[in-house]
Every structure is written in C-alpha cells, then in structure tokens.
Write an enzyme that holds these catalytic residues in place. Structure first.
Site, PDB file in Angstrom:
ATOM      1  NE  ARG A  62      -3.510   2.839   0.826  1.00 41.95           N
ATOM      2  CZ  ARG A  62      -4.492   3.567   0.302  1.00 41.95           C
ATOM      3  NH1 ARG A  62      -4.397   3.283  -1.116  1.00 41.95           N
ATOM      4  NH2 ARG A  62      -4.930   4.602   0.573  1.00 41.95           N
ATOM      5  CG  LEU A  63       2.649   2.976  -3.290  1.00 42.85           C
ATOM      6  CD1 LEU A  63       2.861   3.475  -4.582  1.00 42.85           C
ATOM      7  CD2 LEU A  63       3.930   2.315  -2.401  1.00 42.85           C
ATOM      8  CB  SER A  65      -1.161  10.285  -0.096  1.00 41.22           C
ATOM      9  OG  SER A  65      -0.749   9.629  -1.151  1.00 41.22           O
ATOM     10  CB  CYS A  80      -7.263   9.004   4.247  1.00 41.61           C
ATOM     11  SG  CYS A  80      -7.490   9.977   2.850  1.00 41.61           S
ATOM     12  CD  GLN A  83      -8.637   4.337   0.704  1.00 41.95           C
ATOM     13  OE1 GLN A  83      -7.864   5.280   0.644  1.00 41.95           O
ATOM     14  NE2 GLN A  83      -9.119   3.685  -0.385  1.00 41.95           N
ATOM     15  CD  GLU A 106      -2.560  16.437   5.110  1.00 40.36           C
ATOM     16  OE1 GLU A 106      -3.592  16.078   4.926  1.00 40.36           O
ATOM     17  OE2 GLU A 106      -1.713  15.959   6.079  1.00 40.36           O
ATOM     18  NE  ARG A 108      -6.814  14.986  -5.216  1.00 38.21           N
ATOM     19  CZ  ARG A 108      -7.880  15.633  -4.927  1.00 38.21           C
ATOM     20  NH1 ARG A 108      -8.460  14.964  -3.890  1.00 38.21           N
ATOM     21  NH2 ARG A 108      -8.557  16.635  -5.422  1.00 38.21           N
ATOM     22  CG  ASP A 140      -3.057  13.269  -7.690  1.00 35.48           C
ATOM     23  OD1 ASP A 140      -2.078  13.728  -6.759  1.00 35.48           O
ATOM     24  OD2 ASP A 140      -3.635  12.249  -7.376  1.00 35.48           O
ATOM     25  NE  ARG A 142      -2.043  11.667  -4.354  1.00 35.93           N
ATOM     26  CZ  ARG A 142      -3.123  10.833  -4.238  1.00 35.93           C
ATOM     27  NH1 ARG A 142      -2.988  10.224  -3.200  1.00 35.93           N
ATOM     28  NH2 ARG A 142      -4.004  10.736  -5.189  1.00 35.93           N
ATOM     29  CE  LYS A 168      -2.073   6.095  -3.907  1.00 39.83           C
ATOM     30  NZ  LYS A 168      -2.579   5.635  -2.635  1.00 39.83           N
TER      31      LYS A 168
END
Length: 223
Positions: A62-63, A65, A80, A83, A106, A108, A140, A142, A168
């Site tokens: 899991r990545l 954020s 979040c 998850q 934070e 995105r 986004d 990221r 991702k």
C-alpha cells in the site's frame, strides 16, 4: 547488502533516498519493522512499515498518502483513515507486506493549509476537483518516485498494489516496480464523504464500484 536483521537491502537509485533507521514497532495491528528514509531531493522524512519477508515478487503493498485529518483525527470527509486501517489489517492477515506512508502528499500534494481551504470550498458546494482548481492548485501533484525507491531498497520486485487509483499503478510501473495485481481497497462510504468519493470516481478515474450502495449514516462507527 543485508542489514543486521537479515533484510536484503538495495541501494536506492541515484542515492536520492537513503535508509536512516530500522526499529521494531508494535501496533494494534501487529508488530512491524518501521524503516525510516530521507528523501534527499525534497527533504521529506518517509517511513515504510514492513511485515514479514517482503523480498521478491507479488508482495502485498500500500502506498498511503499522508492525511492528518483522516489518519490522526478520524475525519469522515475522506476515506483515508479507514483505508489505512484496512491496509494494515490486510498485510498482517496476508503474513507479509509493506505499507509506505508518504509525507508531502497531504491534500494530494497541495499541503495541509491548502487542503483545509479546499475543504471549506467543498462545504460551500464545490467538489474536490473544483475546489483545488478554484485555489489555483493542481488536482493531484503527488509523485511516487520516492515510494518506488523505497521498494527497490527493500528488495521488492513486484507488488499486489492495494489501491483504487490507477495513477499509482502507472507511477510504479514507470519507476521499475512491476504491479502483478491491483487489489481494491474499498471502505464503506459514509453520508459525510459520498459526494467526495463520487467526484473521485467520476472526475479522477478512481475504481469505486461500491459507491452505489447506501452510505452509512452519521451515527455509524467504523473504528
């Protein structure tokens, strides 16, 4: 190269990401190895929570954020926190896996204060995409390069990626991490976040087929 605990260690690419510390971390989910990294490009401090032997292929990963409001304060504006809990439980149930917790993500990638401003606009009727754009900020921003560096360093060659976000998967592939499977990480939608989640599905391409179920009401608890 191996660490004193026998963990295979590979040099992070271009020395941009350096492993700084490894410590056993007992949590309510299980006992992990917490491995700290320094992103020498951005200056961010990063952490990977490792459970079991993760060298090799098809590692459950899991990545995640960072989300202070959701992860620490239990905000129901987003999914979040739910998850994060679900991913850690899944890793322990699997018997091996890794969660990379990404600082600097934070909101995105727009930062905490801007995220709060965007949430204010959402409370006034905008969706999450419109709110970011109204602030003159990217939807986004990221980058997952540091996450890929950390996975390389940990000896991970391919992952079963717990994510609903196709970007991702694409990012890991670009950085040399194979994704053998994209595993849905679906949490029960709530009355407070259903509008937000629908915007992520309809405007950002997130894979959220479960949103057609009735949301939990405001009194339901999923801690």
């Amino acid at each position: 190269m191996t660490d004193s605990d026998g963990t295979l260690r590979m040099d992070a690419r271009a020395k941009n990401t350096e492993r700084m510390a490894t410590v056993q971390l007992s949590t309510k989910y299980g006992v992990f190895r917490a491995i700290g990294y320094l992103d020498r490009i951005r200056g961010d401090e990063q952490i990977a929570l490792v459970y079991g032997d993760i060298t090799g292929e098809d590692v459950l990963a899991r990545l995640h954020s960072e989300c202070l409001t959701g992860d620490a304060f239990g905000s129901r504006h987003c999914e979040c926190g739910d998850q994060l809990s679900a991913a850690l439980r899944a890793i322990v149930s699997e018997g091996r896996g890794v969660l990379v917790y990404l600082q600097g993500h934070e909101g995105r990638g727009i930062g905490l204060l801007a995220k709060l401003q965007a949430m204010q606009l959402q409370a006034e009727g905008m969706d999450t995409v419109e709110a970011n754009l109204a602030l003159g900020l990217p939807v986004d921003s990221r980058d997952y390069g540091v996450a890929a560096d950390m996975l390389h360093d940990l000896g991970v060659r391919s992952v079963r990626l717990m994510s609903n976000n196709p970007l991702k998967r694409e990012a890991l592939l670009r950085h040399g991490i194979e994704v053998s499977e994209q595993v849905p990480l679906l949490t029960q939608p709530r009355e407070e976040n259903i509008f937000y989640l629908r915007a992520k599905r309809e405007r950002m391409g997130h894979l959220l087929p479960h949103l057609d179920r009735p949301p939990l009401d405001r009194t339901a608890d999923q801690s």
